[in-house]
Design an enzyme around this catalytic site. Structure first.
Site, PDB file in Angstrom:
ATOM      1  N   TYR A  71       0.832  -1.211   0.000  1.00 31.96           N
ATOM      2  CA  TYR A  71       0.000   0.000   0.000  1.00 31.96           C
ATOM      3  C   TYR A  71       0.861   1.254   0.000  1.00 31.96           C
ATOM      4  CZ  TYR A  71      -3.857   3.137   1.024  1.00 31.96           C
ATOM      5  OH  TYR A  71      -4.789   4.144   0.942  1.00 31.96           O
ATOM      6  N   PHE A 123      -7.793  20.923 -25.290  1.00 36.96           N
ATOM      7  CA  PHE A 123      -8.155  19.509 -25.284  1.00 36.96           C
ATOM      8  C   PHE A 123      -9.321  19.358 -24.313  1.00 36.96           C
ATOM      9  CE2 PHE A 123      -8.088  15.013 -24.232  1.00 36.96           C
ATOM     10  CZ  PHE A 123      -8.272  14.528 -25.512  1.00 36.96           C
ATOM     11  N   THR A 124     -10.215  18.433 -24.637  1.00 38.98           N
ATOM     12  CA  THR A 124     -11.489  18.318 -23.922  1.00 38.98           C
ATOM     13  C   THR A 124     -11.319  18.223 -22.402  1.00 38.98           C
ATOM     14  OG1 THR A 124     -11.424  15.952 -24.356  1.00 38.98           O
ATOM     15  CG2 THR A 124     -12.710  17.302 -25.898  1.00 38.98           C
ATOM     16  N   ASP A 214       1.452  19.445 -21.467  1.00 36.66           N
ATOM     17  CA  ASP A 214       0.737  18.181 -21.599  1.00 36.66           C
ATOM     18  C   ASP A 214       1.630  17.342 -22.497  1.00 36.66           C
ATOM     19  OD1 ASP A 214      -0.740  16.037 -22.393  1.00 36.66           O
ATOM     20  OD2 ASP A 214      -2.604  17.155 -22.690  1.00 36.66           O
ATOM     21  N   LYS A 257      -0.751   6.751 -23.635  1.00 33.29           N
ATOM     22  CA  LYS A 257      -0.260   6.996 -24.994  1.00 33.29           C
ATOM     23  C   LYS A 257       1.234   6.665 -25.042  1.00 33.29           C
ATOM     24  CE  LYS A 257      -4.134   9.598 -24.733  1.00 33.29           C
ATOM     25  NZ  LYS A 257      -4.930   9.663 -23.488  1.00 33.29           N
ATOM     26  N   ARG A 381     -14.338  14.610 -34.073  1.00 40.62           N
ATOM     27  CA  ARG A 381     -13.596  15.695 -33.428  1.00 40.62           C
ATOM     28  C   ARG A 381     -14.003  16.996 -34.108  1.00 40.62           C
ATOM     29  NH1 ARG A 381     -11.218  14.220 -28.513  1.00 40.62           N
ATOM     30  NH2 ARG A 381     -13.441  14.042 -28.412  1.00 40.62           N
ATOM     31  N   PHE A 447     -19.624  14.536 -26.127  1.00 41.87           N
ATOM     32  CA  PHE A 447     -19.336  13.576 -27.198  1.00 41.87           C
ATOM     33  C   PHE A 447     -19.310  12.136 -26.714  1.00 41.87           C
ATOM     34  CE2 PHE A 447     -15.165  13.238 -25.451  1.00 41.87           C
ATOM     35  CZ  PHE A 447     -14.976  14.483 -24.874  1.00 41.87           C
TER      36      PHE A 447
END
Ligand code: P61
Length: 473
Positions: A71, A123-124, A214, A257, A381, A447
């Site tokens: 943990y 970006f969303t 990002d 990614k 998009r 979306f």
């Protein structure tokens, strides 16, 4: 030019099912014409996203078996910190369950309500977290990014004049930080140049502004710098990536990614005070600071994947495969965003379906149509993704795109051929494609779960057209 084959061989396979047109018609109707709502079993080739869909290597799977599930104080955390220090150059790491977990924390830490956050295109999830923290997003990307046909080699670049104008308008102390994405997803996977990063850093230093990134697709960005920017041609991507990241105070990362994992993310930074605040928040929202909502094995897989994603041979194939699909489409006359980006080929749905006005949701309609043709799943998009502004009106983004997103190390170029043939087939009968209207719309990130229905035949632009039935919550 020599052919570039996959720099790996296949050790385990996952069968995928073919579907009939009849099955696909039933499936897309049941999904409310939203490809996000399709069942994976009804999909043949899944190009919805490159997020969490990578194939892991044998080395990642073996690292998972050695994961430390304690943990607190697990050595799996140490492995991630070592990898981040070595390859990204940041001393401090705070894991989160995925990228938006990191975005949530950094937005809360750095934004005082009422402040402004410039970025190279929205970006969303990034913008939602900035807004929830009381910030206002400002797009400071260069104009070329909004033009699908522009051949600018670094369409992700920050427009320094736009950034300076915002500083002059609101004052540097009202700018929480600038967020520079490498690469820029919504612009078509477009990279930022090293020269631009250097210049943004200078401007930030002059005004005392934090420069965040990002860095979700940083390896792909580094590859484009190697290919396109003077002075980087012979250098390994590991070096280029490290130089890129040296300009930032910290990063948010979706490991799903460019860390080649199915789940995971983190914040990395140089400032110990930001780390302290991140640790205070992560225990509330994610988990202990050494696991941040992940299992120990996930941290180990991410530590290994982070290194593998910076391999030059891997990237040559990765970017080459996306380009292979893009060039097939472009050569057949299909309008796509150029230059072809890092993680996806983006179809210019506004040009593809130029008989449909943006309010008839051309990209959403095209994504549904490609699925109907072949079982290939893609993503809208455009206007649906852009959502509504503070006054409740649809935002009308300049780009109305369908994204064909290529998962990493998953499909072969034969799959790309099937995809290209399907899109070309749809292109040949594009005039028959009708628009869509909303029948259900959630208040945020619409979306993902909105539902649609085809507009009646003959409702083409210029004719007597019923308004899409809006059910905005
Ligand atoms: C994608 F339709 N991307 O491209 P998380 N920054 C950037 C991303 O691309 C990103 C995140 C932060 C996804 C998944 C996704 O509107 C959507 O690990 C540049 O997904 O939380 C994610 O990282 C967030 C799909 C996200 C969407 C939002 O497919």
């Amino acid at each position: 030019m020599r052919a570039i084959a996959e720099p790996y061989r296949i050790k385990m396979v996952e069968p995928i099912a073919m579907t009939t047109r009849e099955q696909r018609e039933a499936a897309i109707r049941a999904a409310g014409y939203n490809t996000f709502l399709l069942r994976s079993d009804d999909v043949y080739i899944d190009l919805l996203t490159d997020s969490g869909t990578s194939a892991m290597s044998d080395r990642q799977w073996s690292a998972m078996m050695l994961g430390d599930e304690a943990y607190a104080g697990a050595r799996s955390f140490d492995h991630l910190v070592e990898a981040v220090r070595e390859h990204y150059g940041f001393p401090y790491v705070c894991p989160t369950h995925q990228g938006r977990g990191a975005e949530h924390l950094i937005s809360k830490i750095l934004i005082t309500p009422g402040q402004h956050v410039p970025g190279n295109m929205y970006f969303t999830t990034t913008r939602v977290h900035q807004e929830l923290a009381g910030g206002t997003f400002h797009d400071v990307i260069i104009d070329e990014a909004h033009d699908p046909a522009s051949q600018h080699p670094f369409k992700g670049n920050v427009d320094l004049a736009k950034f300076q104008a915002l500083i002059d308008e609101v004052g540097a102390d009202q700018i929480a930080y600038i967020n520079v994405a490498v690469t820029v997803n919504m612009a078509g996977g477009q990279p930022v140049s090293m020269a631009n990063l250097r210049a943004v850093r200078e401007l930030c230093d002059r005004h005392g502004i934090i420069m965040w990134s990002d860095a979700t697709r940083l390896a792909e960005n580094a590859w484009f710098i190697k290919e396109r920017e003077d002075g980087y041609a012979g250098r390994p991507v590991t070096e280029i990536a490290k130089e890129m990241l040296s300009h930032f105070d910290g990063i948010t990362m979706s490991g799903k990614k460019d860390c080649l994992v199915n789940i995971g993310g983190f914040l990395a930074m140089r400032d110990e005070h930001i780390l302290t605040k991140a640790r205070e928040l992560v225990v509330v929202y994610e988990g202990m600071p050494t696991y941040g909502g992940l299992a120990g094995r996930d941290l180990d897989a991410m530590a290994v994947g982070l290194r593998e994603a910076l391999d030059d041979d891997y990237l040559a194939h990765r970017i080459g495969q996306v380009r292979y699909l893009g060039e097939r489409l472009r050569d057949a006359g299909v309008p796509i965003v150029q230059p072809i980006g890092g993680h996806a080929v983006f179809i210019d749905a506004a040009a593809f379906l130029d008989h449909l006005p943006q309010d008839e949701l051309p990209a959403q309609a095209l994504a549904a149509e490609i699925y109907l043709d072949s079982g290939v799943r893609t993503m809208e998009r455009g206007i649906v993704s852009a959502g509504r502004d503070a006054d409740g009106r649809h935002r009308h983004p300049k780009l109305e795109l369908v994204r064909l997103t290529i998962p990493r190390r998953v499909y072969t170029n034969s799959h790309m051929d099937v995809v290209a043939e399907s899109v070309i087939r749809v292109f040949e009968r594009r005039k028959e494609i009708r628009g869509l209207g909303f029948v259900y719309e959630p208040p945020t990130l619409r979306f993902f779960t909105s539902r649609f229905e085809p507009l009646p035949t003959g409702s083409a632009a210029g004719e007597d057209r019923p308004e899409p039935a809006l059910a905005h919550a």
